[in-house]
Design a protein around this motif. Structure first.
Motif, PDB file in Angstrom:
ATOM      1  N   ILE B  58       0.830  -1.203   0.000  1.00  0.00           N
ATOM      2  CA  ILE B  58       0.000   0.000   0.000  1.00  0.00           C
ATOM      3  C   ILE B  58       0.865   1.254   0.000  1.00  0.00           C
ATOM      4  O   ILE B  58       0.661   2.171  -0.803  1.00  0.00           O
ATOM      5  CB  ILE B  58      -0.945   0.014   1.209  1.00  0.00           C
ATOM      6  N   PHE B  70       4.747   9.644 -11.198  1.00  0.00           N
ATOM      7  CA  PHE B  70       4.060  10.893 -11.478  1.00  0.00           C
ATOM      8  C   PHE B  70       5.064  11.971 -11.858  1.00  0.00           C
ATOM      9  O   PHE B  70       4.901  12.665 -12.865  1.00  0.00           O
ATOM     10  CB  PHE B  70       3.315  11.298 -10.209  1.00  0.00           C
ATOM     11  N   MET B  73       6.726  11.268 -15.189  1.00  0.00           N
ATOM     12  CA  MET B  73       5.851  11.594 -16.314  1.00  0.00           C
ATOM     13  C   MET B  73       5.721  13.102 -16.480  1.00  0.00           C
ATOM     14  O   MET B  73       5.728  13.632 -17.585  1.00  0.00           O
ATOM     15  CB  MET B  73       4.466  11.014 -16.068  1.00  0.00           C
TER      16      MET B  73
ATOM     17  N   LEU D  79       5.274  -1.757 -21.906  1.00  0.00           N
ATOM     18  CA  LEU D  79       4.367  -1.129 -20.943  1.00  0.00           C
ATOM     19  C   LEU D  79       2.975  -0.965 -21.534  1.00  0.00           C
ATOM     20  O   LEU D  79       1.967  -1.116 -20.846  1.00  0.00           O
ATOM     21  CB  LEU D  79       4.912   0.228 -20.504  1.00  0.00           C
ATOM     22  N   ALA D 127      -4.668  -2.714  -0.980  1.00  0.00           N
ATOM     23  CA  ALA D 127      -3.404  -2.892  -1.696  1.00  0.00           C
ATOM     24  C   ALA D 127      -3.681  -3.114  -3.179  1.00  0.00           C
ATOM     25  O   ALA D 127      -3.042  -2.496  -4.034  1.00  0.00           O
ATOM     26  CB  ALA D 127      -2.628  -4.061  -1.111  1.00  0.00           C
ATOM     27  N   SER D 130      -4.655   0.050  -4.793  1.00  0.00           N
ATOM     28  CA  SER D 130      -3.608   1.057  -4.965  1.00  0.00           C
ATOM     29  C   SER D 130      -2.631   0.645  -6.059  1.00  0.00           C
ATOM     30  O   SER D 130      -2.043   1.500  -6.709  1.00  0.00           O
ATOM     31  CB  SER D 130      -2.881   1.344  -3.645  1.00  0.00           C
ATOM     32  N   VAL D 131      -2.447  -0.652  -6.266  1.00  0.00           N
ATOM     33  CA  VAL D 131      -1.587  -1.063  -7.369  1.00  0.00           C
ATOM     34  C   VAL D 131      -2.301  -0.865  -8.706  1.00  0.00           C
ATOM     35  O   VAL D 131      -1.663  -0.630  -9.728  1.00  0.00           O
ATOM     36  CB  VAL D 131      -1.142  -2.529  -7.190  1.00  0.00           C
ATOM     37  N   VAL D 133      -3.702   1.616  -9.762  1.00  0.00           N
ATOM     38  CA  VAL D 133      -3.406   2.932 -10.335  1.00  0.00           C
ATOM     39  C   VAL D 133      -2.387   2.821 -11.463  1.00  0.00           C
ATOM     40  O   VAL D 133      -2.445   3.557 -12.442  1.00  0.00           O
ATOM     41  CB  VAL D 133      -2.866   3.872  -9.244  1.00  0.00           C
ATOM     42  N   TYR D 134      -1.461   1.869 -11.321  1.00  0.00           N
ATOM     43  CA  TYR D 134      -0.411   1.745 -12.329  1.00  0.00           C
ATOM     44  C   TYR D 134      -0.979   1.447 -13.703  1.00  0.00           C
ATOM     45  O   TYR D 134      -0.416   1.878 -14.705  1.00  0.00           O
ATOM     46  CB  TYR D 134       0.572   0.637 -11.940  1.00  0.00           C
ATOM     47  N   ALA D 137      -1.919   4.800 -15.055  1.00  0.00           N
ATOM     48  CA  ALA D 137      -0.783   5.699 -15.241  1.00  0.00           C
ATOM     49  C   ALA D 137       0.094   5.219 -16.397  1.00  0.00           C
ATOM     50  O   ALA D 137       0.478   6.008 -17.262  1.00  0.00           O
ATOM     51  CB  ALA D 137       0.025   5.788 -13.956  1.00  0.00           C
ATOM     52  N   LEU D 138       0.379   3.921 -16.412  1.00  0.00           N
ATOM     53  CA  LEU D 138       1.281   3.417 -17.441  1.00  0.00           C
ATOM     54  C   LEU D 138       0.615   3.431 -18.811  1.00  0.00           C
ATOM     55  O   LEU D 138       1.278   3.695 -19.822  1.00  0.00           O
ATOM     56  CB  LEU D 138       1.729   2.008 -17.089  1.00  0.00           C
ATOM     57  N   TRP D 141       1.008   6.920 -20.098  1.00  0.00           N
ATOM     58  CA  TRP D 141       2.368   7.321 -20.442  1.00  0.00           C
ATOM     59  C   TRP D 141       2.885   6.582 -21.659  1.00  0.00           C
ATOM     60  O   TRP D 141       3.489   7.161 -22.541  1.00  0.00           O
ATOM     61  CB  TRP D 141       3.295   7.084 -19.248  1.00  0.00           C
ATOM     62  N   LEU D 149      -1.580  11.067 -21.882  1.00  0.00           N
ATOM     63  CA  LEU D 149      -0.725  11.374 -20.745  1.00  0.00           C
ATOM     64  C   LEU D 149      -1.462  12.275 -19.754  1.00  0.00           C
ATOM     65  O   LEU D 149      -1.433  12.056 -18.539  1.00  0.00           O
ATOM     66  CB  LEU D 149       0.558  12.051 -21.223  1.00  0.00           C
ATOM     67  N   LEU D 153      -2.238  11.405 -15.916  1.00  0.00           N
ATOM     68  CA  LEU D 153      -1.775  12.217 -14.794  1.00  0.00           C
ATOM     69  C   LEU D 153      -2.956  12.638 -13.932  1.00  0.00           C
ATOM     70  O   LEU D 153      -2.930  12.550 -12.702  1.00  0.00           O
ATOM     71  CB  LEU D 153      -1.041  13.452 -15.297  1.00  0.00           C
ATOM     72  N   SER D 156      -4.376   9.527 -12.068  1.00  0.00           N
ATOM     73  CA  SER D 156      -3.603   8.971 -10.959  1.00  0.00           C
ATOM     74  C   SER D 156      -3.578   9.946  -9.794  1.00  0.00           C
ATOM     75  O   SER D 156      -3.662   9.520  -8.632  1.00  0.00           O
ATOM     76  CB  SER D 156      -2.208   8.539 -11.393  1.00  0.00           C
ATOM     77  N   ALA D 157      -3.484  11.252 -10.078  1.00  0.00           N
ATOM     78  CA  ALA D 157      -3.544  12.215  -8.979  1.00  0.00           C
ATOM     79  C   ALA D 157      -4.872  12.096  -8.249  1.00  0.00           C
ATOM     80  O   ALA D 157      -4.941  12.106  -7.009  1.00  0.00           O
ATOM     81  CB  ALA D 157      -3.370  13.630  -9.508  1.00  0.00           C
ATOM     82  N   ILE D 160      -4.998   8.834  -6.142  1.00  0.00           N
ATOM     83  CA  ILE D 160      -4.208   8.909  -4.906  1.00  0.00           C
ATOM     84  C   ILE D 160      -4.912   9.800  -3.900  1.00  0.00           C
ATOM     85  O   ILE D 160      -4.998   9.491  -2.716  1.00  0.00           O
ATOM     86  CB  ILE D 160      -2.803   9.445  -5.203  1.00  0.00           C
ATOM     87  N   GLU D 163      -7.925   8.185  -2.390  1.00  0.00           N
ATOM     88  CA  GLU D 163      -7.652   6.985  -1.604  1.00  0.00           C
ATOM     89  C   GLU D 163      -7.559   7.329  -0.121  1.00  0.00           C
ATOM     90  O   GLU D 163      -7.877   6.503   0.735  1.00  0.00           O
ATOM     91  CB  GLU D 163      -6.338   6.367  -2.071  1.00  0.00           C
TER      92      GLU D 163
END
Lengths: 487, 163, 102, 400
Positions: B58, B70, B73, D79, D127, D130-131, D133-134, D137-138, D141, D149, D153, D156-157, D160, D163
């Motif tokens: 976490i 972040f 990027m 990715l 958990a 929260s993973v 999010v990748y 994000a990926l 990107w 992109l 961004l 993901s902001a 987070i 959360e």
């Protein structure tokens, strides 16, 4: 380890100085948005008051020494000594920061809050007797110092200083932590007393893991106190950071770093002293030599003071290498003297530097004596003390350290240290020549009149330096008693 | 079973860690680092640290690394250009790596009497960690809040835009 | 052999730490350098957990917990510093960031 | 057979059943959403593929599978390919710890209606999310596209930020129930006989927990990137946000991940606040008859409409559906099936209600502006969540 579910009144009382600083820092953060001006002296006053109250509480608390929070803290003479020292450093930093922040239009609220937090971390380091508290105190002090070093976010040099301080500081933290992990693995505890008890019987042949732990922690702490060969961050950071912050970094975190250095190596690792003494010996010699010889060629005053600060860390390490009560007391005395004279010198730079810190070169001191004789006289006192001329604190600091080294039969280290001091005299004297024997340059012409705060910022440390040089017994007795209580 | 699990995840961790160091693009390094953290979380489970394993995913993988990603990027950081290496690296690198070679040798030589098997230690539950956190480690826990306050204040002081 | 020797965990931890040190010393991108530090902290955490298993003691877990909190705080401040540096210089190469050497 | 073989066999069956049901639900949730939105906007929605468009999801799946799988040039290939996989697998992972019902007997073997019960079930869900999010994000990107992109961004902001209130509000019911296991969480809310099963044992009605529930729901909307917080894929600003460059099955993976996340957070809300599979009032007052009544009524209505002369298109489908409903209603009366159908019904009904709220909100509210979104999280939601947690802690300390 006794488990107290709820801390009692004694625990809280012994933690009062830190509590006071933290609460005041938080209060400033709350008041900050309510005050319209970016740069208001109000927060400086509040910080000063808090620090004075903190010193009073710390001294009052010394009458009732003992552990707190189930052995997490140990409030003894040693802790009190360093608590008073770092809070005193705080006072000496706040004074020159009044005119400095007003001139640069800095945000006083954030500055003073971070300063208070950093000092609270250093107090915590001074009174910790458990590695976890030492670690957290270290991080509180360091992280707020990183931010303070980069406080002027539009200034390239300030950024660079923050970046280098941050990267190398975190790197050092990782080493320190690995040492803690190995200690935990070897002894099953992270309480310093318990560690000492655990490795006491192994005096003759300690396990490799403990020696490795001592080495790793030495690397970590060596970075924090800018001892050579871990000194490479110091020049850039001291030169790039805002001048009062440089003064703070060279005195506060360093003193607290030495406090845990002494505490860990003389108590927890005391029994295996023979194994780490060569490390300290080598580092101190290297620090003195590198610091002094590199300082010879500097043209920037702040950078020169950074190298001189590396050299002075070397002197203190000589006292640690002595591995005795006398050595510890000498180190403590030296740190007080060093705080006074070094902060004083930085305060003069801060006074002279002008908006945007234009004038920090040694050349800029030309003819300062003609324009402002008082400032020049104060700087003379600090520089003479840094050289170690009699009647100043610096003299007795060096005297006690080398006496302790001789008592521990470190003859060669003493001789080399004294030779180093002779080299150092050259670059300090160069500045005196600049001030008294040249016509005023543009910096001296532009220097602003002494404000009351700046006057106090110069006179207080100068007084301290002189008192330490004329009545060294006052502080030395206190240091001696404190280091005896350290068990 | 335990040995196989360990070998699998230890291999992943080492390969990913090597990847962190040799990849030339920061994003690849970040992804590899997430891989290291994930496999370490599994090893923590093997060692009976279930709470720490969850916190690892976490906090580290889920929050800290997202922050890294972040920033990478945001700054659109490209591949690293190789330049002349600074002398400090060599100055410090050789003795540091020597120390670690010695430590490694010592660890390999030493044979602790107890082997690790899953379920050998069950004191790492959320309850046990929480109990210790609020009794023995109350002071560090409270003081950590100052640390977080500093992080917030610091990040704002450094990164906020002038209004 | 159904049990993993504890020393294997310690060897793994030391390896990761050494890799982190190597990354710190030899990489030039600031963010990668910072990530190497995180790798070192993770390696230390593995040691703590392994020792906690050896001593059957929860305090090692507590230390890891605090290390995580500190790492998170450090990451916030560190990345903010990196942002300001990038804003003023438009580079992330550590060799380009040395304006103060004489 | 020895017990461990039984264990593996049962687990395998459970995994297959849950996976199959989940996949079907994901596909049909999409159909439900289109239907509900359509009715909110007074139009029929999908209508032509099968009766009432019931086969539309199947058609969609066939379309998505057979479409050309484009790999745009200039993407970061590994990715780009991994991102949808991360998103969907993390979304599906959380389901494994969610309990759908109590312990039941299957041919004399006791098993839980849950894939696995972890001591740290709640942390596991956090958990996994929260993973997750990748994935977003990926994807953004690696697409090498500025809209993607920006979307990544933003989202993901946003994820987070939201959360934090989400975790803080989750902590409050955990304090009350004093456990991190999702099964025990339900049991303290009336799932076991020691706590009589009534509405008042639900965490929602524990003091002021409805505030926490509201904060949880709002954060859940943002966590799943749903309207009014779907800034990540704001069509009029960012084309389609982080998955602009994705097509075919990879696009479908993101879609599935979004719906799976919706199901997970709805199930979490039910488990944390609404008593999980527990009926709102005890069976002796007739709670067991509710599903019978509901399904019977639905069946009767369907049959009535099917026989209506005006509805010629539905002459066969509606009566057939009505008969199925009536059969289900009968199943609820049979003692053999009742023991596990009843909890399942209540769990699905509660989860379904929250899912309906998701869709309802989508049909009603406009989208936030980005600064409003972040400001809302930090200035309102976060303080409320913290105060809620502190007050709950105090309450638990004072009143146990």
């Amino acid at each position: 380890m006794p488990v107290n579910a709820y801390p009692g009144a004694t625990d809280l009382l012994r933690f009062l100085p830190e509590t006071l600083l933290i609460l005041a820092g938080t209060l400033i953060m709350v008041l900050d948005p309510l005050v319209k001006r970016r740069s208001s002296p109000l927060f400086g006053h509040l910080t000063l008051l808090t620090l004075i109250a903190g010193i009073a509480v710390a001294i009052a608390g010394a009458s009732n020494p003992g552990p707190a929070f189930g052995g997490m803290l140990m409030v003894d003479g040693f802790a009190t000594f360093f608590r008073v020292l770092v809070m005193g450093v705080g006072i000496l930093i706040v004074l020159p920061s009044y005119p400095f922040l007003a001139r640069q239009d800095g945000e006083t609220g954030a500055f003073h809050a971070l300063l208070l937090f950093s000092i609270s971390g250093q107090c915590l380091m001074a009174s910790a007797s458990d590695l976890i508290i030492i670690f957290i105190g270290l991080e509180i002090s360091s992280i707020s110092s990183y931010v303070l070093a980069g406080f002027f976010r539009d200034d390239k040099r300030s950024n660079e200083a923050a970046l280098k301080y941050f990267l190398l500081g975190s790197f050092a933290t990782a080493f320190f932590l690995y040492g803690v992990a190995l200690i935990y693995g070897a002894t099953g505890t992270i309480n310093l007393d318990a560690v000492r008890r655990s490795i006491g019987p192994l005096r003759a042949d300690p396990p490799v893991m403990i020696v490795a732990a001592a080495a790793l922690m030495f690397v970590g702490l060596g970075f924090k106190v800018s001892a050579s060969p871990f000194q490479m961050w110091a020049p850039d950071v001291y030169q790039g950071a805002p001048t009062p912050v440089s003064a703070f970094l060279s005195a506060g975190p360093k003193a607290a770093g030495f406090a845990i250095f002494l505490r860990i190596f003389l108590t927890a690792f005391g029994p295996i002293g023979a194994h780490w003494e060569p490390l300290v010996w080598g580092a101190s010699l290297l620090s003195m030599t590198v610091g002094n010889f590199a300082a010879l060629t500097q043209t920037n005053f702040k950078r020169m003071l950074a190298y001189s600060s590396i050299a002075h860390a070397g002197y203190v390490l000589v006292a640690l290498a002595a591995r005795s009560q006398v050595g510890a007391a000498a180190a403590m005395f030296y740190l007080v003297a060093y705080a006074c004279m070094n902060i004083g010198a930085f305060a003069v730079v801060s006074h002279l530097s002008g908006r945007g810190e234009k004038y920090t070169d040694i050349e800029d001191f030309k003819g300062l004596a003609q324009k402002q004789p008082l400032t020049a006289a104060m700087l003379t006192i600090f520089l003479l003390s840094l050289i170690g001329v009699p009647l100043t604190g610096g003299f007795f600091g060096k005297f006690y350290i080398f006496r302790a080294a001789l008592e521990s039969h470190l003859v060669w280290l003493t001789v080399l240290g004294l030779l180093n001091s002779a080299v150092a005299a050259y670059y300090y004297l160069r500045i005196l020549v600049m001030m008294y024997m040249h016509e005023p340059g543009p910096a001296a012409e532009a220097v602003e009149p002494l404000s009351p705060a700046m006057g106090a910022a110069l006179i207080l440390p100068a007084l301290g330096t002189l008192v330490l040089g004329i009545f060294p017994g006052w502080v030395l007795d206190f240091a001696g008693k404190s280091s005896e209580l350290m068990r | 079973m335990d040995v196989i699990l360990f070998l699998i995840f230890a291999t992943i961790a080492v390969v990913a860690a090597v990847n962190v160091v040799v990849q030339s693009h920061p994003i690849s390094s970040a992804i590899s680092l997430i891989g290291v953290m994930g496999s370490l979380a599994v090893l923590y489970l093997l060692l009976g640290a279930e709470f720490i394993a969850a916190a690892q995913v976490i906090v580290y993988a889920g929050a800290v690394m997202v922050l890294f990603l972040f920033v990478i990027m945001l700054l659109n950081a490209g591949t690293e250009t190789r330049q002349s290496k600074s002398e400090t690296a060599h100055l410090l690198g050789v003795p540091a790596l020597l120390v670690f070679a010695l430590l490694l040798a010592y660890f390999i030589r030493s044979q602790p009497d107890s082997g690790v098997h899953f379920g050998g230690f069950t004191g790492g539950s959320a309850q046990a960690v929480g109990r210790a956190l609020f009794t023995t480690y109350l002071l560090p826990f409270e003081v950590t809040s100052v640390l977080i306050l500093i992080a917030i204040v610091g990040a704002i002081v450094l990164a906020r835009k002038e209004i | 052999m159904s049990q993993v020797p504890l020393s294997w965990f310690l060897v793994l931890s030391a390896l990761l730490f050494a890799l982190g040190v190597a990354g710190f010393l030899f990489r030039r991108n600031i963010i990668t350098v910072f990530m190497s530090i995180e790798l070192m902290l993770n390696a230390v955490n593995l040691s703590f957990i392994a020792f906690a298993y050896q001593h059957k003691d929860v305090s090692g877990h507590l230390f890891v917990f605090f290390v995580m909190v500190v790492a998170a705080a450090e990451a916030a401040v560190g990345l903010a510093i990196i942002l300001t540096v990038f804003k003023n210089r438009a580079t992330l190469n550590i060799d380009d960031i040395s304006s103060m050497k004489d | 057979m020895d017990p461990s073989t039984w264990f593996y066999a049962i687990s395998l069956i459970k995994i297959l059943v849950v996976f199959g049901v989940l996949m079907t639900t994901l596909a049909y949730l999409q159909w439900v959403e289109r239907k509900v939105i359509a009715h909110i906007q007074v139009r029929p929605g999908p209508y032509f593929v099968g009766p009432h468009g019931l086969l539309q999801p199947l058609a969609d799946v066939i379309k998505l599978i057979t479409k050309e799988d484009l790999l745009p040039p200039y993407v970061n290939k590994p990715l780009y390919l991994a991102a949808p996989f991360i998103a969907v697998s993390m979304a599906l992972l959380s389901i494994s710890v969610i309990p759908f019902g109590p312990e039941i007997d299957v041919f004399g073997y006791h098993t839980y209606m849950q894939l696995t019960d972890l001591n740290i079930g709640v942390l596991f869900v956090l958990a996994a999310s929260s993973v997750g999010v990748y994935g977003v994000a990926l994807a953004g990107w690696s697409s090498n596209n500025k809209y993607a992109l920006l979307g990544a961004l933003r989202s993901s902001a946003q994820m987070i930020s939201y959360e934090l209130p989400l975790s803080l509000t989750i902590a409050a019911p955990l304090l009350i129930s004093n456990t991190l296991s999702l099964r025990k969480l339900v049991e303290t809310q009336g799932g076991n006989p020691a706590h009589a099963g009534t509405l008042w044992n639900w965490n929602l009605f524990h003091g002021w927990q409805w505030i926490g529930f509201l904060v949880f729901l709002i954060s859940a909307f943002a966590e799943t990137n749903r309207i009014p917080f779907d800034l990540a894929e704001a069509e009029n600003e960012l084309v389609a946000g982080f998955h602009t460059e994705y097509s075919s099955m990879k696009f479908a993976s993101f879609f599935m991940a979004e719906y799976a996340n919706m199901i997970t957070v709805s199930a979490m809300a039910v488990l944390l606040f609404l008593g999980g599979w527990v009926a709102p009032w005890p069976a002796e007052y007739g709670s067991g008859l509710v599903p019978v009544a509901v399904f019977a009524l639905a069946g009767l209505i369907a049959v009535y409409h099917g026989l209506h002369p005006a509805r010629r298109r539905d002459r066969f489908s509606l009566p057939a559906a009505g008969l199925v409903f009536l059969f289900i209603a009968a199943a609820f009366l049979a003692p053999f099936t009742q023991s596990w159908l009843l909890p399942l019904f209540w769990f699905c009904a509660k989860t379904g209600a929250i899912l309906f709220a998701f869709i309802w909100v989508r049909g009603t509210l406009p989208r936030f502006r980005y600064d409003q979104l972040m400001g809302f999280a930090w200035k309102y939601l976060f303080p409320v969540a913290i105060v809620n947690l502190l007050a709950t802690g105090l309450g638990v300390a004072l009143f146990g």
